[in-house]
Enzyme design. Structure first.
Site, PDB file in Angstrom:
ATOM      1  N   HIS A  10       0.880  -1.179   0.000  1.00  0.00           N
ATOM      2  CA  HIS A  10       0.000   0.000   0.000  1.00  0.00           C
ATOM      3  C   HIS A  10       0.916   1.227   0.000  1.00  0.00           C
ATOM      4  O   HIS A  10       1.434   1.618   1.051  1.00  0.00           O
ATOM      5  CB  HIS A  10      -0.863  -0.089   1.270  1.00  0.00           C
ATOM      6  CG  HIS A  10      -1.816   1.027   1.479  1.00  0.00           C
ATOM      7  ND1 HIS A  10      -3.185   0.834   1.462  1.00  0.00           N
ATOM      8  CD2 HIS A  10      -1.640   2.357   1.724  1.00  0.00           C
ATOM      9  CE1 HIS A  10      -3.800   1.986   1.705  1.00  0.00           C
ATOM     10  NE2 HIS A  10      -2.878   2.917   1.867  1.00  0.00           N
ATOM     11  N   CYS A  66      -3.610  10.386   5.105  1.00  0.00           N
ATOM     12  CA  CYS A  66      -4.060   9.851   6.384  1.00  0.00           C
ATOM     13  C   CYS A  66      -4.315  11.038   7.305  1.00  0.00           C
ATOM     14  O   CYS A  66      -3.438  11.874   7.501  1.00  0.00           O
ATOM     15  CB  CYS A  66      -3.009   8.918   6.992  1.00  0.00           C
ATOM     16  SG  CYS A  66      -3.489   8.362   8.639  1.00  0.00           S
TER      17      CYS A  66
HETATM   18  P1  HMG Z   1     -12.103   6.059  21.477  1.00  0.00           P
HETATM   19  O1  HMG Z   1     -12.610   7.428  21.732  1.00  0.00           O
HETATM   20  O2  HMG Z   1     -10.854   5.611  22.168  1.00  0.00           O
HETATM   21  O3  HMG Z   1     -13.247   4.987  21.705  1.00  0.00           O
HETATM   22  O4  HMG Z   1     -11.912   5.882  19.909  1.00  0.00           O
HETATM   23  P2  HMG Z   1     -13.872   4.389  23.004  1.00  0.00           P
HETATM   24  O5  HMG Z   1     -13.790   2.920  22.885  1.00  0.00           O
HETATM   25  O6  HMG Z   1     -13.289   5.029  24.226  1.00  0.00           O
HETATM   26  O7  HMG Z   1     -15.396   4.870  22.874  1.00  0.00           O
HETATM   27  C1  HMG Z   1     -15.734   6.244  22.841  1.00  0.00           C
HETATM   28  C2  HMG Z   1     -17.071   6.389  22.146  1.00  0.00           C
HETATM   29  O8  HMG Z   1     -16.947   6.000  20.781  1.00  0.00           O
HETATM   30  C3  HMG Z   1     -18.172   5.498  22.725  1.00  0.00           C
HETATM   31  O9  HMG Z   1     -19.396   6.209  22.564  1.00  0.00           O
HETATM   32  C4  HMG Z   1     -18.199   4.326  21.779  1.00  0.00           C
HETATM   33  O10 HMG Z   1     -19.434   3.669  21.729  1.00  0.00           O
HETATM   34  C5  HMG Z   1     -17.911   4.990  20.445  1.00  0.00           C
HETATM   35  P3  HMG Z   1     -20.064   6.996  23.778  1.00  0.00           P
HETATM   36  O11 HMG Z   1     -20.276   5.961  24.852  1.00  0.00           O
HETATM   37  O12 HMG Z   1     -19.044   8.029  24.181  1.00  0.00           O
HETATM   38  O13 HMG Z   1     -21.283   7.558  23.173  1.00  0.00           O
HETATM   39  N1  HMG Z   1     -17.339   4.071  19.476  1.00  0.00           N
HETATM   40  C6  HMG Z   1     -17.729   4.009  18.179  1.00  0.00           C
HETATM   41  N2  HMG Z   1     -18.642   4.676  17.470  1.00  0.00           N
HETATM   42  C7  HMG Z   1     -18.786   4.352  16.182  1.00  0.00           C
HETATM   43  N3  HMG Z   1     -18.060   3.387  15.559  1.00  0.00           N
HETATM   44  C8  HMG Z   1     -17.142   2.692  16.234  1.00  0.00           C
HETATM   45  C9  HMG Z   1     -16.951   3.002  17.598  1.00  0.00           C
HETATM   46  N4  HMG Z   1     -16.105   2.521  18.526  1.00  0.00           N
HETATM   47  C10 HMG Z   1     -16.361   3.176  19.672  1.00  0.00           C
HETATM   48  N5  HMG Z   1     -16.430   1.759  15.605  1.00  0.00           N
HETATM   49  C11 HMG Z   1     -11.845   4.569  17.911  1.00  0.00           C
HETATM   50  C12 HMG Z   1     -11.436   4.675  19.360  1.00  0.00           C
HETATM   51  C13 HMG Z   1     -11.075   3.416  17.315  1.00  0.00           C
HETATM   52  C14 HMG Z   1     -13.324   4.337  17.846  1.00  0.00           C
HETATM   53  C15 HMG Z   1     -11.493   5.913  17.223  1.00  0.00           C
HETATM   54  O14 HMG Z   1     -10.170   6.205  17.501  1.00  0.00           O
HETATM   55  C16 HMG Z   1     -11.682   5.868  15.738  1.00  0.00           C
HETATM   56  O15 HMG Z   1     -12.795   5.772  15.238  1.00  0.00           O
HETATM   57  N6  HMG Z   1     -10.553   5.938  14.956  1.00  0.00           N
HETATM   58  C17 HMG Z   1     -10.606   5.808  13.526  1.00  0.00           C
HETATM   59  C18 HMG Z   1      -9.461   6.494  12.906  1.00  0.00           C
HETATM   60  C19 HMG Z   1      -9.418   6.229  11.441  1.00  0.00           C
HETATM   61  O16 HMG Z   1     -10.368   5.800  10.808  1.00  0.00           O
HETATM   62  N7  HMG Z   1      -8.250   6.543  10.847  1.00  0.00           N
HETATM   63  C20 HMG Z   1      -8.007   6.385   9.457  1.00  0.00           C
HETATM   64  C21 HMG Z   1      -7.879   4.943   9.018  1.00  0.00           C
HETATM   65  S1  HMG Z   1      -6.307   4.162   9.158  1.00  0.00           S
HETATM   66  C22 HMG Z   1      -5.373   4.638   7.857  1.00  0.00           C
HETATM   67  O17 HMG Z   1      -5.768   5.587   7.251  1.00  0.00           O
HETATM   68  C23 HMG Z   1      -4.182   3.858   7.457  1.00  0.00           C
HETATM   69  C24 HMG Z   1      -4.441   2.878   6.318  1.00  0.00           C
HETATM   70  O18 HMG Z   1      -5.211   3.505   5.309  1.00  0.00           O
HETATM   71  C25 HMG Z   1      -3.129   2.367   5.734  1.00  0.00           C
HETATM   72  C26 HMG Z   1      -2.264   3.445   5.100  1.00  0.00           C
HETATM   73  O19 HMG Z   1      -2.794   4.381   4.444  1.00  0.00           O
HETATM   74  O20 HMG Z   1      -1.038   3.310   5.205  1.00  0.00           O
HETATM   75  C27 HMG Z   1      -5.235   1.684   6.812  1.00  0.00           C
HETATM   76 MG    MG Z   2      -3.397   4.863   2.333  1.00  0.00          MG
END
Ligand code: HMG
Ligand code: MG
Length: 302
Positions: A208, A241
């Site tokens: 990737h 990202c």
């Molecule tokens: P957090 O705040 O640590 O989560 O986030 P938590 O477990 O403490 O929960 C907090 C609140 O979030 C709770 O709700 C949960 O229910 C809710 P509340 O009780 O406060 O109302 N929650 C969710 N809601 C919707 N969907 C969920 C979910 N999980 C918990 N799945 C978390 C942790 C992982 C959720 C957050 O950090 C997050 O969503 N991160 C996503 C970041 C992301 O998408 N980044 C980009 C993708 S990675 C990338 O780009 C690299 C890649 O492309 C490879 C490359 O390019 O090299 C793969």
């Molecule tokens: Mg990427």
């Protein structure tokens, strides 16, 4: 003479890895229309969205609606990114074909991206992989920042191997190694792949690349010399990202397809239809897409 594969699989990550980084939130009907155009172009794999927290990635908050509204083509795998069990359950409710879990090879990037250290992430992903398997879903595992991290600099190849091995032990079906900020050069990729060959099953490996410094296609060429034939790409070079400052676009699918077809390597993707899909999303985003192919298209259109 160098040996080249006859066929390469391209996994389109634009609707997820591309749109997650756009300042504009693409309206639902435009997303669906775009993904349908991608399906028409002949991809075998499209990552259509992610089930992450909408506060973190508002651009993809409509993943459920997207999943319900796209026309799924037979023979195409429709996949979504999930960070945890909650995301997995939401994804399964929409009947995805495959889920992708993700983590970083760098602790700091991992914390910025998913709010957990690397060690804290393993049990979360282990549960997701187990649960996904019980539901009959295949699982892809991404490791990001494998050549460099915006916070920690160069990442050691054995660190990448350690994180990857943990994901493989959980039972992931494919491992995608990401140059998230696009720092890798061809020699570095060659050396890293030589080393990873001792540890990682190359038949499960996808690369990737990001094109931040213009080296993504060169890095694909080097990877093909190591018999890697699966590459992630985003149409038009969309993306980056959100938690890696300086990460510009993913390797552009249209540039990759063009290069491979010119080399006589099959992809199963129709270049004309790809162009149509790229022109469509460019119009929606109201900006020129960075791929070389789109620069040619845009000059012709003036
Ligand atoms: P957090 O705040 O640590 O989560 O986030 P938590 O477990 O403490 O929960 C907090 C609140 O979030 C709770 O709700 C949960 O229910 C809710 P509340 O009780 O406060 O109302 N929650 C969710 N809601 C919707 N969907 C969920 C979910 N999980 C918990 N799945 C978390 C942790 C992982 C959720 C957050 O950090 C997050 O969503 N991160 C996503 C970041 C992301 O998408 N980044 C980009 C993708 S990675 C990338 O780009 C690299 C890649 O492309 C490879 C490359 O390019 O090299 C793969
Ligand atoms: Mg990427």
């Amino acid at each position: 003479m160098m040996e080249w594969p006859e066929k390469v699989t391209i996994k389109e990550v634009g609707p997820r890895d591309g749109l997650q980084n756009e300042p504009v939130e693409v309206p639902l009907h435009d997303k669906v229309a775009w993904i349908d155009l991608l399906s028409e172009a002949g991809y075998s794999y499209i990552e259509f969205s992610s089930f992450v927290h909408p506060k973190w990635i508002p651009q993809l908050k409509d993943a459920k609606e997207v999943a319900a509204m796209i026309s799924r083509k037979k023979g195409t795998t429709y996949a979504a990114l999930v960070p945890n069990r909650r995301g997995l359950e939401a994804a399964i409710d929409t009947d995805v074909d495959e889920v992708s879990v993700f983590m970083s090879a760098s602790d700091t990037h991992n914390k910025k991206n998913i709010n957990k250290s690397i060690e804290e992430t393993y049990p979360v992903l282990k549960e997701v992989v187990q649960e996904a398997k019980l539901e009959g879903k295949s699982v892809r595992g991404y490791v990001s920042t494998v050549f460099g991290c915006p916070y920690e600099g160069t990442i050691a190849t054995d660190q990448v191997a350690r994180v990857s091995e943990r994901l493989l032990e959980m039972g992931i079906d494919e491992l995608s190694l990401g140059d998230t900020i696009g720092v890798a050069n061809p020699r570095q990729v060659d050396q890293a792949l030589h080393e990873w060959k001792q540890w990682l099953p190359f038949d499960k490996l996808a690369m990737h690349f990001h094109n931040t410094r213009g080296m993504a296609l060169s890095n694909v060429l080097v990877s093909m010399q190591h018999n890697i034939t699966t590459f992630d790409a985003a149409l038009g070079g969309l993306g980056g990202c959100p938690y890696a400052k300086g990460a510009s676009g993913n390797l552009a699918t249209d540039d990759l397809v063009h290069m491979l077809h010119q080399m006589g390597i099959e992809t199963g993707i129709d270049e004309e239809k790809l162009k149509e899909a790229a022109v469509y999303i460019q119009g929606v985003l109201n900006k020129s897409l960075p791929s070389h192919q789109m620069q040619v298209v845009n000059k012709e259109r003036v």
